[in-house]
Write a protein that holds these residues in place. Structure first.
Motif, mmCIF file in Angstrom:
data_model
loop_
_atom_site.group_PDB
_atom_site.id
_atom_site.type_symbol
_atom_site.label_atom_id
_atom_site.label_comp_id
_atom_site.label_asym_id
_atom_site.label_seq_id
_atom_site.Cartn_x
_atom_site.Cartn_y
_atom_site.Cartn_z
ATOM 1 N N UNK A 14 46.585 22.356 -22.736
ATOM 2 C CA UNK A 14 47.499 21.228 -22.949
ATOM 3 C C UNK A 14 47.091 20.053 -22.069
ATOM 4 N N UNK A 15 46.469 20.373 -20.951
ATOM 5 C CA UNK A 15 45.930 19.372 -20.041
ATOM 6 C C UNK A 15 44.548 19.800 -19.600
ATOM 7 N N UNK A 16 43.962 19.067 -18.671
ATOM 8 C CA UNK A 16 42.663 19.451 -18.120
ATOM 9 C C UNK A 16 42.862 20.676 -17.236
ATOM 10 N N UNK A 17 42.030 21.676 -17.403
ATOM 11 C CA UNK A 17 42.144 22.909 -16.621
ATOM 12 C C UNK A 17 41.388 22.734 -15.305
ATOM 13 N N UNK A 18 42.079 22.992 -14.202
ATOM 14 C CA UNK A 18 41.487 22.861 -12.863
ATOM 15 C C UNK A 18 41.754 24.132 -12.065
ATOM 16 N N UNK A 19 40.948 24.339 -11.022
ATOM 17 C CA UNK A 19 41.189 25.460 -10.122
ATOM 18 C C UNK A 19 42.069 25.004 -8.956
ATOM 19 N N UNK A 20 42.207 25.848 -7.941
ATOM 20 C CA UNK A 20 43.108 25.525 -6.828
ATOM 21 C C UNK A 20 42.611 24.349 -5.997
ATOM 22 N N UNK A 21 41.333 23.994 -6.139
ATOM 23 C CA UNK A 21 40.786 22.817 -5.460
ATOM 24 C C UNK A 21 40.825 21.569 -6.343
ATOM 25 N N UNK A 22 41.515 21.669 -7.493
ATOM 26 C CA UNK A 22 41.611 20.582 -8.477
ATOM 27 C C UNK A 22 40.245 20.261 -9.086
ATOM 28 N N UNK A 23 39.385 21.262 -9.124
ATOM 29 C CA UNK A 23 38.035 21.131 -9.666
ATOM 30 C C UNK A 23 38.042 21.582 -11.127
ATOM 31 N N UNK A 24 37.412 20.802 -11.995
ATOM 32 C CA UNK A 24 37.343 21.150 -13.411
ATOM 33 C C UNK A 24 36.266 22.197 -13.649
ATOM 34 N N UNK A 25 35.969 22.468 -14.917
ATOM 35 C CA UNK A 25 34.910 23.426 -15.247
ATOM 36 C C UNK A 25 33.529 22.909 -14.864
ATOM 37 N N UNK A 26 33.414 21.623 -14.542
ATOM 38 C CA UNK A 26 32.190 21.045 -13.981
ATOM 39 C C UNK A 26 32.417 20.888 -12.480
ATOM 40 N N UNK A 27 31.587 21.512 -11.678
ATOM 41 C CA UNK A 27 31.824 21.563 -10.227
ATOM 42 C C UNK A 27 31.848 20.193 -9.564
ATOM 43 N N UNK A 28 31.259 19.188 -10.191
ATOM 44 C CA UNK A 28 31.224 17.855 -9.590
ATOM 45 C C UNK A 28 32.303 16.920 -10.140
ATOM 46 N N UNK A 29 33.169 17.444 -10.985
ATOM 47 C CA UNK A 29 34.229 16.628 -11.574
ATOM 48 C C UNK A 29 35.593 17.237 -11.234
ATOM 49 N N UNK A 30 36.496 16.403 -10.767
ATOM 50 C CA UNK A 30 37.834 16.817 -10.378
ATOM 51 C C UNK A 30 38.854 16.069 -11.243
ATOM 52 N N UNK A 31 40.081 16.574 -11.277
ATOM 53 C CA UNK A 31 41.129 15.890 -12.041
ATOM 54 C C UNK A 31 42.464 16.122 -11.349
ATOM 55 N N UNK A 32 43.369 15.151 -11.512
ATOM 56 C CA UNK A 32 44.672 15.247 -10.859
ATOM 57 C C UNK A 32 45.682 14.378 -11.582
ATOM 58 N N UNK A 33 46.949 14.724 -11.370
ATOM 59 C CA UNK A 33 48.036 13.898 -11.896
ATOM 60 C C UNK A 33 48.626 14.437 -13.183
#
Length: 530
Positions: free
Chosen positions: A252-271
């Motif tokens: 439903x949204x961008x999937x991130x881990x506990x570090x707010x890291x996406x499936x690409x280790x160099x890309x993060x997402x928040x909000x």
């Protein structure tokens, strides 16, 4: 290291500023598709209602501050149209390519606008940014608006309705659900609804907009509403298209881990555009709130600059002003727990904003949801003063994995002008522990039908109004009236707010009755939630 942040809202701005505070040498750029950065979005209804009179006050920060104090390049009116993960670059609408070492996606969410027949777009608005607010203000000013319809009874919808009413505009809220404010239960919402009605705001519940017809809204029920202005506040949808197109994992949204890291280790997402874990249920949810967005941005900045910072889960702590009432909540509602099939217990009480003998104390209605092992699942409260203070305490205990026993044990500030010696937080804990220990059984609105009702208040209070079908046995007379109480029926005792009925239940339980229940919140709760 070069960091590009897409989006200059709460998450993006807090992330960029924190990166600079952590690393003076990092190259940081913010790409914002509008001409606004770091706007106080949550204050927009109050800006429209002229509670906040200056547009300057709506700017939490400025381009000048970011560029001169933080040495962060801000690119306004610059939309990122593509992310090239393999090349570590983004492409903007003008065709320019910009490289990055780390990328942060804080694209937020946008208002949901249904495709409705006949919609008059020049008289229909959404509210997400300062430009939207200014358009609404200008339309009201230039068009003699006398009637407004707000579609949606969530946070923005309720705040918009209140502020439009303050401008002497005849205002109606249309809500598809049976009650406003989906984050709380219907009983608590009814208190808010009654106050909105008292303020002159009309409510149309369990109904939605079917179509527009020349200055009229046609509802699903077939009824119509005339309008000069419509504000759509149906909800928001996360803006994840650019992440999807880049091949990042999304739900439903961008999937991130506990570090707010996406499936690409160099890309993060928040909000507002990310899926997070619900603190009380463990489910994946979207929580479009400014507080979590700010924390997530800060966490990303720490991770990017070498610190292992973790975002655990979101509690959904929230508060909203409704006329002279404050409505606050944290965690799950009873309705949400039912939908998830999660077992729970509950209690309802009234507490005072400060010591009852000190002048001007106010009643606050509280609802606490908890598990059989004492885990706090959620809390809701509504009243005139001191509401958010107590919900904040409960939220903190929840965050620290505390139980209802910890609410009982909480040592809170006390002086008559500020509190009672036993704060409502403590009393909620006491009630919950009593329930878990089997010292009392609680009854609620759904338990009144087919029960034997006993009003344990004095006869004078009973005669001034009671629950239909109840008999009157004052609590002090119970011991001499045991023969009037059946053993083969569910017996529900009630008083003004629930304390005396609890004492009465203890009397009966110790005199051989095992089918007696204390009605939570008493007749005050009954009257306010009808």
């Amino acid at each position: 290291m070069k960091v590009i942040v897409i989006g200059g809202g709460a998450a993006g701005a807090s992330c960029a500023a924190r990166i600079r505070r952590n690393d003076e040498q990092a190259e940081v750029e913010i790409f914002e598709k509008t001409d606004e950065i770091s706007i106080a979005n949550c204050g927009l209804p109050y800006y429209i209602g002229q509670v906040i009179t200056s547009e300057d006050d709506m700017h939490v920060s400025s381009v000048d501050m970011f560029e001169n104090l933080f040495n962060i390049k801000v690119r306004l009116n610059t939309q990122v149209t593509e992310i090239k993960t393999a090349e570590h670059s983004v492409v903007t609408a003008d065709g320019t390519t910009h490289s990055y070492d780390r990328l942060v996606i804080t694209t937020g969410a946008q208002p949901f606008v249904p495709d409705l027949k006949g919609m008059e777009k020049d008289r229909t608005f959404t509210l997400r940014n300062l430009a939207d607010a200014n358009r609404i203000k200008e339309y009201i000013k230039n068009n003699g608006v006398k009637r407004a319809v707000v579609v949606g009874g969530g946070f923005i919808g309720v705040e918009m309705a209140e502020n439009l009413a303050e401008l002497n505009i005849d205002t109606t809220i249309v809500e598809l659900a049976p009650h406003i404010m989906a984050n709380v239960d219907e009983d608590i919402a009814k208190v808010a609804q009654n106050r909105l009605k008292k303020q002159g705001i009309k409510l149309v519940l369990s109904d939605g907009v079917k179509e527009f017809d020349s200055g009229k809204l046609i509802l699903n029920s077939g009824s119509t509403l005339e309008y000069d202005l419509v504000v759509l506040s149906i909800g928001v949808r996360p803006q994840i298209e650019i992440a999807k197109a880049a091949g990042l994992a999304t739900g439903r949204g961008i999937i991130v881990n506990e570090n707010m890291q996406t499936s690409d280790k160099d890309i993060f997402a928040a909000g507002d555009n990310v899926e997070v874990t619900d603190f009380s249920t463990g489910a994946k949810v979207l929580i479009p709130l400014a507080g979590p967005a700010n924390r997530q941005g800060r966490i990303i900045a720490d991770v990017i600059t070498g610190k292992n910072s973790v975002y655990g889960a979101t509690q959904g702590s929230s508060v909203v002003k409704i006329a002279d009432l404050t409505l606050a909540s944290v965690g799950s509602s009873e309705e949400k727990l039912k939908k998830l099939g999660k077992d729970y217990l509950k209690t309802v009480i009234f507490g005072r904003s400060h010591a009852s003998y000190y002048p001007a104390s106010k009643d606050i209605l509280y609802k606490l949801l908890f598990s059989k092992n004492g885990e706090i699942l959620g809390a809701q409260a509504i009243g005139e003063e001191g509401v958010e203070k107590r919900i904040d305490v409960i939220a903190t205990v929840m965050r620290l994995k505390g139980t209802v026993q910890d609410l009982l044990d909480a040592e809170l500030c006390y002086a008559p002008p500020f509190n009672s010696a036993k704060d409502a937080v403590n009393v909620l804990g006491m009630n919950a522990v009593n329930i878990l220990d089997g010292r009392v059984k609680m009854a609620f609105l759904e338990d009144l039908k087919d029960s034997f009702l006993i009003d344990v208040r004095p006869p004078m209070m009973f005669s001034s109004g009671t629950i239909e079908g109840a008999i009157n046995i004052p609590a002090a007379k119970l011991r001499e009236s045991l023969d009037r109480i059946p053993h083969d029926k569910k017996v529900v005792l009630f008083c003004k707010t629930g304390y005396t009925s609890y004492v009465a239940a203890r009397i009966l339980m110790q005199n051989g009755f095992d089918n007696v229940y204390s009605f939570g919140g008493g007749i005050m709760y009954y009257n306010q939630t009808r």
